[in-house]
Design a protein around this motif. Structure first.
Motif, PDB file in Angstrom:
ATOM      1  N   UNK A  60       0.830  -1.204   0.000  1.00  0.00           N
ATOM      2  CA  UNK A  60       0.000   0.000   0.000  1.00  0.00           C
ATOM      3  C   UNK A  60       0.863   1.252   0.000  1.00  0.00           C
ATOM      4  N   UNK A  61       1.957   1.224   0.777  1.00  0.00           N
ATOM      5  CA  UNK A  61       2.847   2.386   0.837  1.00  0.00           C
ATOM      6  C   UNK A  61       3.492   2.660  -0.523  1.00  0.00           C
ATOM      7  N   UNK A  62       3.726   1.588  -1.285  1.00  0.00           N
ATOM      8  CA  UNK A  62       4.383   1.759  -2.584  1.00  0.00           C
ATOM      9  C   UNK A  62       3.534   2.578  -3.548  1.00  0.00           C
ATOM     10  N   UNK A  63       2.217   2.584  -3.321  1.00  0.00           N
ATOM     11  CA  UNK A  63       1.336   3.344  -4.216  1.00  0.00           C
ATOM     12  C   UNK A  63       1.480   4.848  -4.019  1.00  0.00           C
ATOM     13  N   UNK A  64       2.111   5.250  -2.907  1.00  0.00           N
ATOM     14  CA  UNK A  64       2.267   6.677  -2.614  1.00  0.00           C
ATOM     15  C   UNK A  64       3.545   7.254  -3.202  1.00  0.00           C
ATOM     16  N   UNK A  65       4.392   6.395  -3.753  1.00  0.00           N
ATOM     17  CA  UNK A  65       5.692   6.826  -4.272  1.00  0.00           C
ATOM     18  C   UNK A  65       5.800   6.551  -5.766  1.00  0.00           C
ATOM     19  N   UNK A  66       6.587   7.340  -6.459  1.00  0.00           N
ATOM     20  CA  UNK A  66       6.795   7.076  -7.887  1.00  0.00           C
ATOM     21  C   UNK A  66       7.551   5.764  -8.069  1.00  0.00           C
ATOM     22  N   UNK A  67       7.328   5.045  -9.182  1.00  0.00           N
ATOM     23  CA  UNK A  67       7.970   3.745  -9.409  1.00  0.00           C
ATOM     24  C   UNK A  67       9.493   3.781  -9.277  1.00  0.00           C
ATOM     25  N   UNK A  68      10.120   4.842  -9.795  1.00  0.00           N
ATOM     26  CA  UNK A  68      11.576   4.921  -9.742  1.00  0.00           C
ATOM     27  C   UNK A  68      12.085   4.899  -8.298  1.00  0.00           C
ATOM     28  N   UNK A  69      11.399   5.613  -7.415  1.00  0.00           N
ATOM     29  CA  UNK A  69      11.810   5.654  -6.015  1.00  0.00           C
ATOM     30  C   UNK A  69      11.524   4.311  -5.337  1.00  0.00           C
ATOM     31  N   UNK A  70      10.390   3.708  -5.652  1.00  0.00           N
ATOM     32  CA  UNK A  70      10.069   2.382  -5.097  1.00  0.00           C
ATOM     33  C   UNK A  70      11.157   1.367  -5.448  1.00  0.00           C
ATOM     34  N   UNK A  71      11.623   1.425  -6.683  1.00  0.00           N
ATOM     35  CA  UNK A  71      12.645   0.482  -7.128  1.00  0.00           C
ATOM     36  C   UNK A  71      13.962   0.713  -6.377  1.00  0.00           C
ATOM     37  N   UNK A  72      14.328   1.967  -6.216  1.00  0.00           N
ATOM     38  CA  UNK A  72      15.567   2.272  -5.494  1.00  0.00           C
ATOM     39  C   UNK A  72      15.503   1.780  -4.056  1.00  0.00           C
ATOM     40  N   UNK A  73      14.387   1.987  -3.417  1.00  0.00           N
ATOM     41  CA  UNK A  73      14.223   1.536  -2.029  1.00  0.00           C
ATOM     42  C   UNK A  73      14.259   0.006  -1.963  1.00  0.00           C
ATOM     43  N   UNK A  74      13.555  -0.638  -2.883  1.00  0.00           N
ATOM     44  CA  UNK A  74      13.489  -2.107  -2.873  1.00  0.00           C
ATOM     45  C   UNK A  74      14.871  -2.730  -3.014  1.00  0.00           C
ATOM     46  N   UNK A  75      15.632  -2.257  -4.018  1.00  0.00           N
ATOM     47  CA  UNK A  75      16.927  -2.885  -4.276  1.00  0.00           C
ATOM     48  C   UNK A  75      17.942  -2.584  -3.183  1.00  0.00           C
ATOM     49  N   UNK A  76      17.778  -1.467  -2.490  1.00  0.00           N
ATOM     50  CA  UNK A  76      18.749  -1.092  -1.460  1.00  0.00           C
ATOM     51  C   UNK A  76      18.359  -1.560  -0.061  1.00  0.00           C
ATOM     52  N   UNK A  77      17.051  -1.707   0.175  1.00  0.00           N
ATOM     53  CA  UNK A  77      16.604  -1.971   1.553  1.00  0.00           C
ATOM     54  C   UNK A  77      15.945  -3.330   1.760  1.00  0.00           C
ATOM     55  N   UNK A  78      15.379  -3.911   0.711  1.00  0.00           N
ATOM     56  CA  UNK A  78      14.610  -5.142   0.899  1.00  0.00           C
ATOM     57  C   UNK A  78      15.336  -6.349   0.294  1.00  0.00           C
ATOM     58  N   UNK A  79      15.485  -7.411   1.059  1.00  0.00           N
ATOM     59  CA  UNK A  79      15.977  -8.652   0.468  1.00  0.00           C
ATOM     60  C   UNK A  79      14.995  -9.140  -0.598  1.00  0.00           C
ATOM     61  N   UNK A  80      15.473  -9.808  -1.630  1.00  0.00           N
ATOM     62  CA  UNK A  80      14.571 -10.274  -2.698  1.00  0.00           C
ATOM     63  C   UNK A  80      13.413 -11.123  -2.184  1.00  0.00           C
ATOM     64  N   UNK A  81      13.637 -11.889  -1.126  1.00  0.00           N
ATOM     65  CA  UNK A  81      12.562 -12.726  -0.591  1.00  0.00           C
ATOM     66  C   UNK A  81      11.393 -11.872  -0.103  1.00  0.00           C
ATOM     67  N   UNK A  82      11.700 -10.752   0.578  1.00  0.00           N
ATOM     68  CA  UNK A  82      10.644  -9.863   1.045  1.00  0.00           C
ATOM     69  C   UNK A  82       9.903  -9.257  -0.141  1.00  0.00           C
ATOM     70  N   UNK A  83      10.642  -8.824  -1.132  1.00  0.00           N
ATOM     71  CA  UNK A  83      10.013  -8.240  -2.320  1.00  0.00           C
ATOM     72  C   UNK A  83       9.107  -9.247  -3.010  1.00  0.00           C
ATOM     73  N   UNK A  84       9.508 -10.514  -3.021  1.00  0.00           N
ATOM     74  CA  UNK A  84       8.671 -11.538  -3.654  1.00  0.00           C
ATOM     75  C   UNK A  84       7.333 -11.681  -2.939  1.00  0.00           C
TER      76      UNK A  84
END
Length: 325
Positions: A60-84
Motif C-alpha cells: 500500500x505504501x508503494x502506491x504513494x511513491x513514484x515507481x523509480x523511487x520504489x525500485x531504489x528503495x526495494x533494491x537497497x533496503x529489501x531482500x529479494x525474498x521480502x520483495x517476492x
C-alpha cells in the motif's frame, strides 16, 4: 511420472520452499508426490500468511511513491525474498514500470522466492523483452526449478519468447522436469518449433542417465495424445546404441512406467524398430518391463511392442508365465 521421478522433483521443490537442502527433506521420500506437493503448498501459505499484514502495508505504501523511487528503495533496503512476498499483494497497474526499472539480477533473485501462481496477473504484465532477459539470467544460474514453476504462470507469448532465447536443450529438459502441471507443460511444449522438439528429445535420450530420466518424464507428462506420439516417435529416431543404453537405464533405475507410456504412444514404424533392439533380447530387461506392466495394470501399453517382437522375445515371456493376450 513414476513415484521415484515425481517424488524427486517434489522433494527438490520442497527443499527450495523451505530454504534448506534436499538431504534435510529426504526422509519424506516414502510419501507420494501429491502428498509432498500438498505439504509444500501448506508450508508456503503458512510462511506467507504469517507476515501478510506487513506485506500488504508495504504494498500500500508503494502506491504513494513514484515507481523509480520504489525500485531504489526495494533494491537497497529489501531482500529479494521480502520483495517476492510484497509482489503478491500489489496491483498490476504499475508492474510494467517496476519491471523496466528493476535490475535483471534483482528480478531474478525475486523470481527464486516468488510463488508464480500468486502473481500470475503480474507476470502477464511484465514486458516481454525484460521477461526474456530475466529468463536468460535464470538459465545462466541453472535455476531450473524456478523456471519450471514459472511455466504455470507465464502466458503463451512469454513462453515462446523465453524459449527463443534459451538455446540449451538441456536447460529446457530440466525446466520441463520441474513444471508444476501437465496441462501447462503441454502448452509450453506445443509452443516449441517442430525441429526444436526433435532436438530436445534427441538430446535427452542420447545424453546422460539424468537426461534419460528428464526426457522420459517429459514425454510421459505431456497430456495431448498426438503431441506425445510425436515425441515418442522422435525417441525412436536416436541411434541404436543410445536406445539400448536407454532401455538398460530404464530397468536399472526404475523408469519402466514412463517407458510404458512412451511405448503406448509410439507409431508403428518406431515400435517395429525398437522391437529389434539388443537390450530387449536381454531376459532380465524384458522381464522387468513385463513385470512393471503387469504390476501397474498396463499390459496394454507393452502389447503394441510385443506385436512387432520376434518369436524369441515372446517365448521368453510365455515361459515366465506372462499372458501375452
Amino acid at each position: 511420472m513414476s513415484h521415484d521421478l515425481a517424488t524427486r522433483a517434489e522433494l527438490t521443490k520442497l527443499a527450495r520452499a523451505l530454504d534448506t537442502t534436499e538431504d534435510r527433506v529426504a526422509f519424506l521420500g516414502s510419501l507420494e508426490a501429491a502428498e509432498i506437493h500438498e505439504l509444500r503448498e501448506a508450508a508456503s501459505a503458512t510462511m506467507h500468511d504469517r507476515h501478510r499484514e506487513l506485506y500488504q502495508r508495504i504494498a500500500k505504501a508503494s502506491t504513494l511513491l513514484p515507481p523509480a523511487l520504489c525500485v531504489r528503495i526495494a533494491e537497497r533496503a529489501f531482500p529479494p525474498m521480502i520483495t517476492s512476498k510484497v509482489a503478491a499483494e500489489i496491483g498490476t497497474d504499475r508492474v510494467g514500470e517496476f519491471a523496466k526499472r528493476l535490475s535483471v539480477g534483482y528480478m531474478a533473485d525475486v523470481c527464486v522466492s516468488i510463488d508464480p501462481r500468486k502473481v500470475r496477473e503480474l507476470i502477464s504484465q511484465v514486458p516481454v523483452e525484460r521477461a526474456t532477459e530475466v529468463a536468460r539470467e535464470l538459465v545462466d544460474r541453472e535455476e531450473y526449478v524456478t523456471l519450471g514453476r514459472m511455466i504455470d504462470a507465464a502466458t503463451e507469448r512469454l513462453v515462446r519468447a523465453a524459449v527463443a532465447v534459451i538455446t540449451s536443450d538441456v536447460a529446457l529438459l530440466w525446466i520441463a522436469f520441474y513444471a508444476e502441471s501437465e496441462a501447462h507443460l503441454t502448452s509450453a511444449v506445443r509452443a516449441l518449433p517442430a525441429e526444436r522438439i526433435r532436438s530436445v528429445v534427441h538430446t535427452a535420450l542420447t545424453g546422460t542417465v539424468e537426461l534419460h530420466a528428464a526426457g522420459l518424464a517429459l514425454i510421459a507428462r505431456v497430456d495431448d495424445a498426438e503431441l506425445r506420439g510425436t515425441l515418442a516417435g522422435h525417441a525412436a529416431e536416436v541411434p541404436a546404441e543410445a536406445l539400448d543404453g536407454l532401455l538398460r537405464t530404464v530397468v536399472r533405475d526404475g523408469f519402466e512406467p514412463e517407458l510404458l507410456t512412451v511405448l503406448a504412444s509410439m507409431p508403428e514404424d518406431a515400435l517395429r524398430q525398437l522391437a529389434t533392439r539388443d537390450a530387449l533380447a536381454d531376459r532380465d530387461t524384458l522381464l522387468a518391463l513385463a513385470r512393471a506392466a503387469e504390476r501397474g495394470g498396463h499390459a496394454d501399453r507393452l502389447r503394441p511392442l510385443l506385436d512387432h517382437a520376434g518369436p524369441e522375445l515372446r517365448a521368453t515371456l510365455t515361459e515366465a508365465g506372462f499372458d501375452l493376450g
